[in-house]
Design a protein around this motif. Structure first.
Motif, PDB file in Angstrom:
ATOM      1  N   SER A  97       1.291  -8.665   0.111  1.00 39.72           N
ATOM      2  CA  SER A  97       1.803  -7.359   0.521  1.00 39.72           C
ATOM      3  C   SER A  97       0.850  -6.290   0.014  1.00 39.72           C
ATOM      4  CB  SER A  97       3.223  -7.118   0.015  1.00 39.72           C
ATOM      5  OG  SER A  97       3.230  -6.680  -1.302  1.00 39.72           O
ATOM      6  N   VAL A  98       0.843  -5.162   0.702  1.00 35.10           N
ATOM      7  CA  VAL A  98      -0.094  -4.081   0.403  1.00 35.10           C
ATOM      8  C   VAL A  98       0.684  -2.834   0.014  1.00 35.10           C
ATOM      9  CG1 VAL A  98      -1.972  -2.648   1.281  1.00 35.10           C
ATOM     10  CG2 VAL A  98      -1.731  -5.010   2.088  1.00 35.10           C
ATOM     11  N   ALA A  99       0.283  -2.221  -1.103  1.00 36.19           N
ATOM     12  CA  ALA A  99       0.831  -0.925  -1.510  1.00 36.19           C
ATOM     13  C   ALA A  99      -0.296   0.091  -1.407  1.00 36.19           C
ATOM     14  CB  ALA A  99       1.379  -0.990  -2.924  1.00 36.19           C
ATOM     15  N   ALA A 100      -0.184   1.013  -0.474  1.00 35.82           N
ATOM     16  CA  ALA A 100      -1.197   2.059  -0.283  1.00 35.82           C
ATOM     17  C   ALA A 100      -0.711   3.339  -0.954  1.00 35.82           C
ATOM     18  CB  ALA A 100      -1.446   2.295   1.198  1.00 35.82           C
ATOM     19  N   LEU A 101      -1.567   3.928  -1.814  1.00 33.91           N
ATOM     20  CA  LEU A 101      -1.221   5.148  -2.548  1.00 33.91           C
ATOM     21  C   LEU A 101      -2.075   6.291  -2.021  1.00 33.91           C
ATOM     22  CD1 LEU A 101      -0.216   2.800  -4.342  1.00 33.91           C
ATOM     23  CD2 LEU A 101      -0.857   4.145  -6.339  1.00 33.91           C
ATOM     24  N   THR A 102      -1.441   7.408  -1.690  1.00 38.29           N
ATOM     25  CA  THR A 102      -2.176   8.527  -1.117  1.00 38.29           C
ATOM     26  C   THR A 102      -1.535   9.861  -1.490  1.00 38.29           C
ATOM     27  OG1 THR A 102      -2.903   9.553   0.975  1.00 38.29           O
ATOM     28  CG2 THR A 102      -0.860   8.314   1.035  1.00 38.29           C
ATOM     29  N   ASN A 103      -2.351  10.920  -1.471  1.00 38.29           N
ATOM     30  CA  ASN A 103      -1.843  12.279  -1.662  1.00 38.29           C
ATOM     31  C   ASN A 103      -1.454  12.923  -0.329  1.00 38.29           C
ATOM     32  OD1 ASN A 103      -2.671  11.837  -4.279  1.00 38.29           O
ATOM     33  ND2 ASN A 103      -4.496  13.108  -4.141  1.00 38.29           N
ATOM     34  N   ASP A 104      -1.808  12.272   0.759  1.00 33.45           N
ATOM     35  CA  ASP A 104      -1.676  12.867   2.090  1.00 33.45           C
ATOM     36  C   ASP A 104      -0.375  12.423   2.761  1.00 33.45           C
ATOM     37  OD1 ASP A 104      -1.936  13.888   4.603  1.00 33.45           O
ATOM     38  OD2 ASP A 104      -3.805  12.845   5.104  1.00 33.45           O
ATOM     39  N   PRO A 105       0.587  13.329   2.931  1.00 32.02           N
ATOM     40  CA  PRO A 105       1.866  12.944   3.557  1.00 32.02           C
ATOM     41  C   PRO A 105       1.713  12.585   5.034  1.00 32.02           C
ATOM     42  CG  PRO A 105       1.777  15.321   3.219  1.00 32.02           C
ATOM     43  CD  PRO A 105       0.570  14.743   2.539  1.00 32.02           C
ATOM     44  N   ARG A 159       8.339 -12.929   0.688  1.00 30.15           N
ATOM     45  CA  ARG A 159       7.304 -11.915   0.816  1.00 30.15           C
ATOM     46  C   ARG A 159       7.906 -10.515   0.722  1.00 30.15           C
ATOM     47  NH1 ARG A 159       5.561  -8.529   4.664  1.00 30.15           N
ATOM     48  NH2 ARG A 159       3.357  -7.917   4.650  1.00 30.15           N
ATOM     49  N   PRO A 160       7.385  -9.673  -0.177  1.00 30.63           N
ATOM     50  CA  PRO A 160       7.869  -8.285  -0.242  1.00 30.63           C
ATOM     51  C   PRO A 160       7.280  -7.464   0.902  1.00 30.63           C
ATOM     52  CG  PRO A 160       6.108  -8.602  -1.824  1.00 30.63           C
ATOM     53  CD  PRO A 160       6.361  -9.947  -1.196  1.00 30.63           C
ATOM     54  N   PRO A 161       7.875  -6.317   1.226  1.00 28.49           N
ATOM     55  CA  PRO A 161       7.331  -5.482   2.309  1.00 28.49           C
ATOM     56  C   PRO A 161       6.077  -4.741   1.847  1.00 28.49           C
ATOM     57  CG  PRO A 161       9.156  -4.361   1.254  1.00 28.49           C
ATOM     58  CD  PRO A 161       9.081  -5.722   0.617  1.00 28.49           C
ATOM     59  N   ASN A 162       5.306  -4.247   2.809  1.00 31.50           N
ATOM     60  CA  ASN A 162       4.227  -3.314   2.489  1.00 31.50           C
ATOM     61  C   ASN A 162       4.856  -1.977   2.097  1.00 31.50           C
ATOM     62  OD1 ASN A 162       2.154  -5.154   3.200  1.00 31.50           O
ATOM     63  ND2 ASN A 162       2.461  -4.644   5.369  1.00 31.50           N
ATOM     64  N   MET A 163       4.116  -1.208   1.299  1.00 37.30           N
ATOM     65  CA  MET A 163       4.641   0.075   0.825  1.00 37.30           C
ATOM     66  C   MET A 163       3.601   1.178   0.976  1.00 37.30           C
ATOM     67  SD  MET A 163       6.580  -1.025  -2.707  1.00 37.30           S
ATOM     68  CE  MET A 163       5.368  -2.275  -3.130  1.00 37.30           C
ATOM     69  N   LEU A 164       4.084   2.384   1.229  1.00 40.79           N
ATOM     70  CA  LEU A 164       3.245   3.579   1.223  1.00 40.79           C
ATOM     71  C   LEU A 164       3.826   4.528   0.189  1.00 40.79           C
ATOM     72  CD1 LEU A 164       0.914   5.247   2.479  1.00 40.79           C
ATOM     73  CD2 LEU A 164       2.621   6.250   4.017  1.00 40.79           C
ATOM     74  N   LEU A 165       3.091   4.746  -0.904  1.00 40.87           N
ATOM     75  CA  LEU A 165       3.512   5.666  -1.960  1.00 40.87           C
ATOM     76  C   LEU A 165       2.726   6.951  -1.772  1.00 40.87           C
ATOM     77  CD1 LEU A 165       4.220   2.780  -2.995  1.00 40.87           C
ATOM     78  CD2 LEU A 165       3.701   3.589  -5.295  1.00 40.87           C
ATOM     79  N   TYR A 166       3.413   8.044  -1.478  1.00 44.25           N
ATOM     80  CA  TYR A 166       2.656   9.279  -1.283  1.00 44.25           C
ATOM     81  C   TYR A 166       3.296  10.457  -2.021  1.00 44.25           C
ATOM     82  CZ  TYR A 166       5.961  10.431   2.553  1.00 44.25           C
ATOM     83  OH  TYR A 166       7.074  10.698   3.306  1.00 44.25           O
TER      84      TYR A 166
END
Length: 448
Positions: free
Chosen positions: A205-213, A66-73
């Protein structure tokens, strides 16, 4: 009445014009200038670290882990969707070769208004990825039932799934109370706990993409602990990187149709817009579309400049929709000062602009608001990012005034406003208005 021969002739005429337009186009592969196109890795510029990070995080899929969850911001247009989709496409190819059933389920949260709607979109997209029917209705059943169907699809058709939530911070839902948990917090908690709770058999796994740091600060404590992502930061592109991005997509055009300076100019305009690669690519494409529309055989700097003006006009018009007529008049009066001025004005003194506003309101027989109202309207214009302001003093005993600087070309703002509020009287009195503007400017600066 049109007979059969006339209809056949018309059909041939339309077909011929369509074919001629394709044959004479400056484009060879226009899809390369669609910002959402998944591109080859050799076209990726200035994102080596982010690419390495995401490859590292997704590699476990190919080892049946299982890959980790990611936050791309990072700001808009900095490559978040581009990179995650490019890597997922390669993971998918390699997984298929290893008989690993890997799926990518992606939703853009910008237009999704509720947690329930987001779950249904996940069901739809998971079913589409699996090549089967969703088998549940959009309404008439509970969110929990939809979520169960989603987990069923993942368990039955995939060994490993990555769920990409683009613009996740916009999925706030219907918060009746400021202390209510936002919809994205609830969704992230449910998705990131699915494997641990045995809701699905494979890895998710979940990759969440956001503009908000500061996105993680708004998560419920349980969601933050459960989601616990690896961070991948995407900074703005600089002008050189934007230029390289466009240079690696120049084969979207036919050979020898791009005049010198097209790519540097397009990237320079986009660099002014906070390094947004999407805007650079859009501008590069729109310049070619303008050349096609005009029947030109090459794309020149004038096409880029016209495309930039069109983009500014579209953005201005969109932003202006909620403004009242008085606010539009205030903004228009301010914009025409640098447009008509005989001086090279970098900023517009509020004193001059207000007097021009008074004249315009009188000319149009509109209500004439006070100076305080004008200043209040312009403060609102700042919130829309039409202008920035700065207070200036004119020396001892002369008081303080505001000066406004336009974010976009003031002539574009003025033209757009003139069309929007149908100022016919303005068109008929341009020379007079120009003289009024310059008289007010001269009166303001005569003591300098």
């Amino acid at each position: 009445m049109t007979d059969g021969n006339d209809q056949q002739s018309l059909s041939q005429s339309i077909k011929g014009r369509l074919q001629e337009g394709v044959q004479n186009s400056v484009f060879r592969e226009k899809a390369l200038l669609d910002p959402d196109t998944v591109i080859d890795e050799d076209r990726i510029v200035g994102r080596d670290q982010q690419l390495d990070d995401i490859i590292t995080y997704l590699r476990p899929i190919l080892q049946s882990n299982r890959p980790p969850n990611m936050l791309l911001y990072g700001p808009s247009g900095t490559g978040k969707s581009l990179i995650i989709n490019a890597v997922c496409e390669q993971v998918s190819d390699l997984a298929t070769a290893q008989d690993i059933r890997f799926g990518v389920v992606q939703i853009n949260c910008q237009t999704i208004k509720s947690h329930d709607r987001a779950v249904y979109r996940l069901v739809e997209n998971a079913a589409a990825e699996a090549g089967v029917a969703a088998e549940i209705p959009e309404s008439g059943i509970s969110t929990d039932q939809k979520l169960r169907r989603f987990y069923e699809l993942l368990s039955e058709y995939f060994d490993s799934v990555i769920i990409i939530l683009d613009e996740v911070d916009l999925l706030v839902g219907r918060q009746r109370d400021p202390n209510d948990e936002p919809a994205y917090s609830k969704l992230l908690y449910q998705l990131s706990r699915a494997s641990q709770l045995g809701r699905i058999e494979g890895d998710i796994s979940v990759a969440a993409l956001t503009n908000d740091p500061r996105f993680m600060e708004n998560l419920d404590g349980r969601a933050e602990s459960s989601f616990n992502p690896q961070d991948v930061v995407f900074p703005d592109y600089d002008a050189n990187q934007l230029q390289a991005i466009l240079d690696r997509r120049r084969d979207a055009y036919r050979d020898d149709v791009l005049a010198d300076g097209i790519i540097p100019l397009s990237s320079a305009f986009a660099a002014q817009d906070h390094g947004d690669a999407r805007k650079a690519i859009d501008l590069f494409r729109k310049a070619g579309e303008l050349a096609d529309r005009q029947g030109e055989e090459s794309v020149r700097e004038e096409h880029v400049r016209d495309a930039q003006k069109e983009a500014e006009r579209d953005r201005t018009l969109t932003q202006m929709q909620g403004l009242s007529t008085q606010k539009k008049l205030s903004l228009y009066a301010t914009a025409i000062v640098p447009v008509y001025s005989n001086r090279n004005l970098n900023a517009v003194p509020s004193t001059v602009a207000f007097r021009v506003y008074q004249y315009i309101a009188d000319l149009l027989d509109a209500d004439q608001k006070s100076r305080d109202s004008y200043l209040r309207y312009m403060t609102e214009a700042e919130t829309y990012n039409f202008v920035t302001s700065e207070k200036r003093g004119r020396g001892y005993g002369s008081g303080v005034h505001k000066e406004y600087t336009f974010v976009d070309d003031p002539s574009v703002v003025a033209e757009t406003l003139q069309e929007d509020i149908r100022l016919e009287e303005i068109e008929n009195n341009e020379e007079l208005i120009e003289s009024v503007v310059n008289a007010q400017i001269n009166d303001f600066f005569e003591g300098d």
